[in-house]
Design a protein around this motif. Structure first.
Motif, PDB file in Angstrom:
ATOM      1  N   ILE A  14      37.607   3.279  63.681  1.00  0.00           N
ATOM      2  CA  ILE A  14      37.375   4.726  63.744  1.00  0.00           C
ATOM      3  C   ILE A  14      38.539   5.486  63.114  1.00  0.00           C
ATOM      4  O   ILE A  14      39.698   5.170  63.365  1.00  0.00           O
ATOM      5  CB  ILE A  14      37.219   5.149  65.230  1.00  0.00           C
ATOM      6  CG1 ILE A  14      36.142   4.296  65.940  1.00  0.00           C
ATOM      7  CG2 ILE A  14      36.935   6.641  65.369  1.00  0.00           C
ATOM      8  CD1 ILE A  14      34.741   4.418  65.377  1.00  0.00           C
ATOM      9  N   TRP A  49      40.764   9.155  62.369  1.00  0.00           N
ATOM     10  CA  TRP A  49      41.334  10.168  63.265  1.00  0.00           C
ATOM     11  C   TRP A  49      40.775  11.566  63.053  1.00  0.00           C
ATOM     12  O   TRP A  49      41.080  12.473  63.822  1.00  0.00           O
ATOM     13  CB  TRP A  49      42.856  10.206  63.057  1.00  0.00           C
ATOM     14  CG  TRP A  49      43.247  10.151  61.600  1.00  0.00           C
ATOM     15  CD1 TRP A  49      43.648   9.048  60.906  1.00  0.00           C
ATOM     16  CD2 TRP A  49      43.211  11.224  60.652  1.00  0.00           C
ATOM     17  NE1 TRP A  49      43.874   9.370  59.582  1.00  0.00           N
ATOM     18  CE2 TRP A  49      43.613  10.702  59.413  1.00  0.00           C
ATOM     19  CE3 TRP A  49      42.884  12.576  60.743  1.00  0.00           C
ATOM     20  CZ2 TRP A  49      43.685  11.480  58.257  1.00  0.00           C
ATOM     21  CZ3 TRP A  49      42.947  13.359  59.600  1.00  0.00           C
ATOM     22  CH2 TRP A  49      43.347  12.806  58.372  1.00  0.00           C
ATOM     23  N   LYS A  58      37.886   0.023  67.584  1.00  0.00           N
ATOM     24  CA  LYS A  58      39.332   0.191  67.360  1.00  0.00           C
ATOM     25  C   LYS A  58      39.545   1.684  67.158  1.00  0.00           C
ATOM     26  O   LYS A  58      39.164   2.249  66.145  1.00  0.00           O
ATOM     27  CB  LYS A  58      39.764  -0.613  66.133  1.00  0.00           C
ATOM     28  CG  LYS A  58      41.222  -1.069  66.168  1.00  0.00           C
ATOM     29  CD  LYS A  58      42.225   0.042  66.086  1.00  0.00           C
ATOM     30  CE  LYS A  58      42.423   0.540  64.667  1.00  0.00           C
ATOM     31  NZ  LYS A  58      43.268   1.769  64.618  1.00  0.00           N
ATOM     32  N   GLU A  85      44.891   5.409  65.892  1.00  0.00           N
ATOM     33  CA  GLU A  85      46.195   5.428  66.565  1.00  0.00           C
ATOM     34  C   GLU A  85      46.842   6.811  66.593  1.00  0.00           C
ATOM     35  O   GLU A  85      47.768   7.054  67.357  1.00  0.00           O
ATOM     36  CB  GLU A  85      47.135   4.396  65.923  1.00  0.00           C
ATOM     37  CG  GLU A  85      47.443   4.612  64.442  1.00  0.00           C
ATOM     38  CD  GLU A  85      46.467   3.900  63.509  1.00  0.00           C
ATOM     39  OE1 GLU A  85      45.249   3.864  63.814  1.00  0.00           O
ATOM     40  OE2 GLU A  85      46.929   3.386  62.465  1.00  0.00           O
ATOM     41  N   GLU A 135      40.979  12.448  46.550  1.00  0.00           N
ATOM     42  CA  GLU A 135      40.742  13.127  47.815  1.00  0.00           C
ATOM     43  C   GLU A 135      42.080  13.666  48.362  1.00  0.00           C
ATOM     44  O   GLU A 135      43.038  12.911  48.483  1.00  0.00           O
ATOM     45  CB  GLU A 135      40.138  12.120  48.804  1.00  0.00           C
ATOM     46  CG  GLU A 135      39.731  12.700  50.122  1.00  0.00           C
ATOM     47  CD  GLU A 135      38.935  11.710  50.974  1.00  0.00           C
ATOM     48  OE1 GLU A 135      39.414  10.583  51.186  1.00  0.00           O
ATOM     49  OE2 GLU A 135      37.836  12.074  51.422  1.00  0.00           O
TER      50      GLU A 135
HETATM   51  P1  NAI Z   1      42.926   4.504  56.904  1.00  0.00           P
HETATM   52  O1  NAI Z   1      41.674   4.175  56.191  1.00  0.00           O
HETATM   53  O2  NAI Z   1      44.094   3.623  56.630  1.00  0.00           O
HETATM   54  O3  NAI Z   1      42.666   4.512  58.505  1.00  0.00           O
HETATM   55  C1  NAI Z   1      41.406   4.663  59.108  1.00  0.00           C
HETATM   56  C2  NAI Z   1      41.262   3.671  60.243  1.00  0.00           C
HETATM   57  O4  NAI Z   1      41.403   2.343  59.722  1.00  0.00           O
HETATM   58  C3  NAI Z   1      42.321   3.778  61.355  1.00  0.00           C
HETATM   59  O5  NAI Z   1      41.707   3.491  62.596  1.00  0.00           O
HETATM   60  C4  NAI Z   1      43.305   2.681  60.992  1.00  0.00           C
HETATM   61  O6  NAI Z   1      44.008   2.191  62.106  1.00  0.00           O
HETATM   62  C5  NAI Z   1      42.394   1.625  60.445  1.00  0.00           C
HETATM   63  N1  NAI Z   1      43.041   0.669  59.522  1.00  0.00           N
HETATM   64  C6  NAI Z   1      44.070   0.902  58.653  1.00  0.00           C
HETATM   65  N2  NAI Z   1      44.361  -0.204  57.957  1.00  0.00           N
HETATM   66  C7  NAI Z   1      43.529  -1.180  58.389  1.00  0.00           C
HETATM   67  C8  NAI Z   1      43.330  -2.548  58.053  1.00  0.00           C
HETATM   68  N3  NAI Z   1      44.070  -3.150  57.120  1.00  0.00           N
HETATM   69  N4  NAI Z   1      42.361  -3.245  58.692  1.00  0.00           N
HETATM   70  C9  NAI Z   1      41.592  -2.639  59.620  1.00  0.00           C
HETATM   71  N5  NAI Z   1      41.728  -1.354  59.990  1.00  0.00           N
HETATM   72  C10 NAI Z   1      42.675  -0.622  59.378  1.00  0.00           C
HETATM   73  O7  NAI Z   1      43.256   6.025  56.581  1.00  0.00           O
HETATM   74  P2  NAI Z   1      44.631   6.823  56.773  1.00  0.00           P
HETATM   75  O8  NAI Z   1      45.773   5.967  56.316  1.00  0.00           O
HETATM   76  O9  NAI Z   1      44.680   7.326  58.155  1.00  0.00           O
HETATM   77  O10 NAI Z   1      44.399   8.069  55.808  1.00  0.00           O
HETATM   78  C11 NAI Z   1      44.620   7.952  54.406  1.00  0.00           C
HETATM   79  C12 NAI Z   1      43.532   8.660  53.637  1.00  0.00           C
HETATM   80  O11 NAI Z   1      42.282   8.053  53.906  1.00  0.00           O
HETATM   81  C13 NAI Z   1      43.309  10.127  53.936  1.00  0.00           C
HETATM   82  O12 NAI Z   1      44.204  10.953  53.269  1.00  0.00           O
HETATM   83  C14 NAI Z   1      41.893  10.319  53.466  1.00  0.00           C
HETATM   84  O13 NAI Z   1      41.891  10.512  52.076  1.00  0.00           O
HETATM   85  C15 NAI Z   1      41.232   9.006  53.791  1.00  0.00           C
HETATM   86  N6  NAI Z   1      40.477   9.076  55.055  1.00  0.00           N
HETATM   87  C16 NAI Z   1      39.128   9.317  54.990  1.00  0.00           C
HETATM   88  C17 NAI Z   1      38.393   9.450  56.135  1.00  0.00           C
HETATM   89  C18 NAI Z   1      36.931   9.707  56.075  1.00  0.00           C
HETATM   90  O14 NAI Z   1      36.383  10.356  56.954  1.00  0.00           O
HETATM   91  N7  NAI Z   1      36.230   9.177  55.097  1.00  0.00           N
HETATM   92  C19 NAI Z   1      39.013   9.377  57.470  1.00  0.00           C
HETATM   93  C20 NAI Z   1      40.417   9.070  57.434  1.00  0.00           C
HETATM   94  C21 NAI Z   1      41.106   8.941  56.256  1.00  0.00           C
END
Ligand code: NAI
Ligand code: MG
Length: 483
Positions: A151, A153, A177, A180, A386
């Motif tokens: 999930i 944030w 999950k 955080e 983005e």
């Molecule tokens: P992220 O994709 O790294 O994190 C999202 C979720 O994935 C969190 O729960 C995180 O703990 C989990 N995660 C991170 N690395 C993982 C791995 N290797 N294996 C499994 N789970 C993992 O996104 P982050 O770093 O928070 O944000 C970076 C960018 O991602 C943002 O600036 C935005 O562009 C994009 N984003 C897009 C979202 C959407 O709704 N499509 C939501 C959040 C971020």
């Protein structure tokens, strides 16, 4: 202000538990101050949660229920959440930074998923396929078993509700999950599970870091299906883990979605969509209207209107914003805020003009002004990547084909919008737009009922609507030779 417990646990096999990786400090985006501590899961916790889900799954205690019974429990969980909206909303605001009224909308949205998918539990019917004399053939939709859900944030409650409610409705067990950065309010789903009679193991909620608990969950050999919403690089690593185990995943990876505004569009109606499209949740929305592509003739007039919308927004601590109105909260974290502000500076260096906002607020917390960039060309970084913040890029076009070309000219393809008073013009565009959802004359038109997901690097699979139920089942065909 509600009191917040100092320490929040994970939920495994129907019980609240500590985390093997200790505790993590959850910060308040509006101040940067410490809010509470959250138990952090390690790999052993992930193993325990998956084992609990698998035990429940193979027992048949959930999947074997009559669908109407499952549906009632799922619906009840939504009602439970909604009844506690006054308690939950301030906590969601404090952990995620969004205005209180937005937190309430998110909780209502979360409850709505449980209502919608609870109601769908009885609809997963197979079909009978004629094979001629001597055969009887039918299909059944069997739940995959253990669904792992990672999930983001930006909507911690709504995103969990979206996948959990559909997975539970068809008889899967879930390991979630939680994010955080704002894991706290997911706790209320555990309370709902206990209060509404969901069997232990059907819903497990563990918080942990992506690279640790998240990666361990995605790679777990006993997980049968994965749902992920977040960034493209993380999506790629999750899809890679899924491929190793040969299990399917649903990836929802954000976008660079564009609204095309024709010279015959209702510009006032469009401007009220700008308020929602890019400044809702401080732009931290996967389907945000992060680009406007406007026909040259109305460009200057529209930009004046957009700048007025942006400048009218009061930016403040979400707790000070109880009512819907011209206001916006904090971004989720220092890192996300700094990244968005940096992308604005980079855009300026590339030749874009900052027509509104562009700066961080001179106060603690992670606040970025509602920002409008003009003179953006399609190849600039800010037009391709983005931002995930309150930053709108305005581009212009002269003829309809050019507008669609610009809109389609990124690697993404989540949603797109077209504004015109001529339906045939809008329909021509909607046919050519490479996006999973097209909004005509209203950004975010649709709802829980309408399938949602990406083309291109925005991911694959569909959430929402009846389509999403198919993520959690596999089809079995039974062919019988009859004498
Ligand atoms: P992220 O994709 O790294 O994190 C999202 C979720 O994935 C969190 O729960 C995180 O703990 C989990 N995660 C991170 N690395 C993982 C791995 N290797 N294996 C499994 N789970 C993992 O996104 P982050 O770093 O928070 O944000 C970076 C960018 O991602 C943002 O600036 C935005 O562009 C994009 N984003 C897009 C979202 C959407 O709704 N499509 C939501 C959040 C971020
Ligand atoms: Mg990341």
């Amino acid at each position: 202000m509600s009191d917040i417990a100092d320490y929040w646990q994970n939920f495994i096999d129907g019980a609240f538990v500590d985390g093997g990786a200790g505790r993590l400090a959850v910060l308040e985006p509006a101040t940067g101050a410490h809010l509470a501590n959250q138990a952090i899961a390690d790999k052993a916790d992930v193993d325990r949660a998956v084992a609990a889900a698998q035990r429940l799954s193979s027992s048949g205690a959930w999947s074997g229920l009559r669908p109407v019974e499952r549906g009632r429990i799922v619906r009840k969980m939504g009602e439970y959440i909604l009844e506690r909206i006054d308690d939950i909303a301030p906590i969601l605001t404090r952990e995620a930074g969004k205005p209180l009224w937005e937190a309430r909308l998110e909780i209502e949205g979360a409850a709505r998923y449980f209502e919608y998918y609870g109601n769908q539990a009885e609809t997963m019917e197979g079909r009978s396929i004629p094979l001629g004399d001597g055969y009887f053939d039918f299909t059944v939709h069997e739940p995959f078993g253990v669904s792992a859900q990672i999930i983001p944030w930006n909507y911690p409650m709504e995103m969990t509700a979206r996948s959990v409610s559909a997975a539970l409705a068809v008889g899967c067990a879930c390991v979630v999950k939680t994010p955080e950065l704002d894991p706290l309010t997911n706790r209320f789903f555990a309370d709902a599970a206990l209060a509404c009679g969901l069997p232990a193991g059907a819903l497990n909620l563990i918080c942990g870091f992506g690279k640790d608990a998240g990666a361990a969950l995605a790679a777990h050999p006993d997980v049968d299906q994965i749902v992920f919403t977040g960034s493209v690089p993380t999506g790629v690593s999750i899809a890679t883990a899924a491929a190793q185990n040969v299990v399917p995943c649903v990836l929802e990876l954000g976008g660079k979605s564009a609204a095309i505004v024709h010279d015959d569009a209702d510009l006032d109606a469009f401007l009220s969509d700008v308020r929602w499209g890019i400044y809702f949740n401080a732009g931290q929305v996967c389907s945000a209207m992060s680009r406007v592509i406007v026909q040259e003739k109305v460009h200057d007039k529209l930009v004046d209107g957009i700048v007025a919308v942006a400048e009218a927004l009061r930016v403040d601590d979400g707790l000070a914003l109880p009512e819907f109105g011209a206001n916006m909260g904090a971004m989720i974290s220092e890192a996300q805020c700094a990244r968005a502000a940096g992308m604005v500076s980079d855009a300026e260096r590339e030749g874009a003009q900052v027509a509104a906002g562009g700066r961080r607020l001179n106060r603690p917390g992670y606040f970025l002004e509602p920002t409008v960039l003009t003179d953006v060309s399609p190849d600039m970084m800010v037009a391709q990547n983005e931002v995930f913040g309150p930053v709108l890029s305005v581009l212009s076009f002269s003829d309809d084909d050019e507008a669609v070309r610009i809109a389609n000219g990124t690697t993404y393809g989540l949603v797109a919008g077209v504004y015109s008073s001529q339906l045939d013009r809008a329909m021509r565009a909607s046919k050519k737009l490479r996006a999973g959802q097209v909004f005509v004359n209203e950004w975010y038109a649709g709802g829980v009922e309408t399938p949602f997901g990406g083309f291109g690097k925005s991911g694959y699979g569909r959430e929402k609507g009846r389509e999403a139920l198919l993520n959690y089942v596999q089809t079995k065909n039974v062919a019988i030779k009859v004498g």
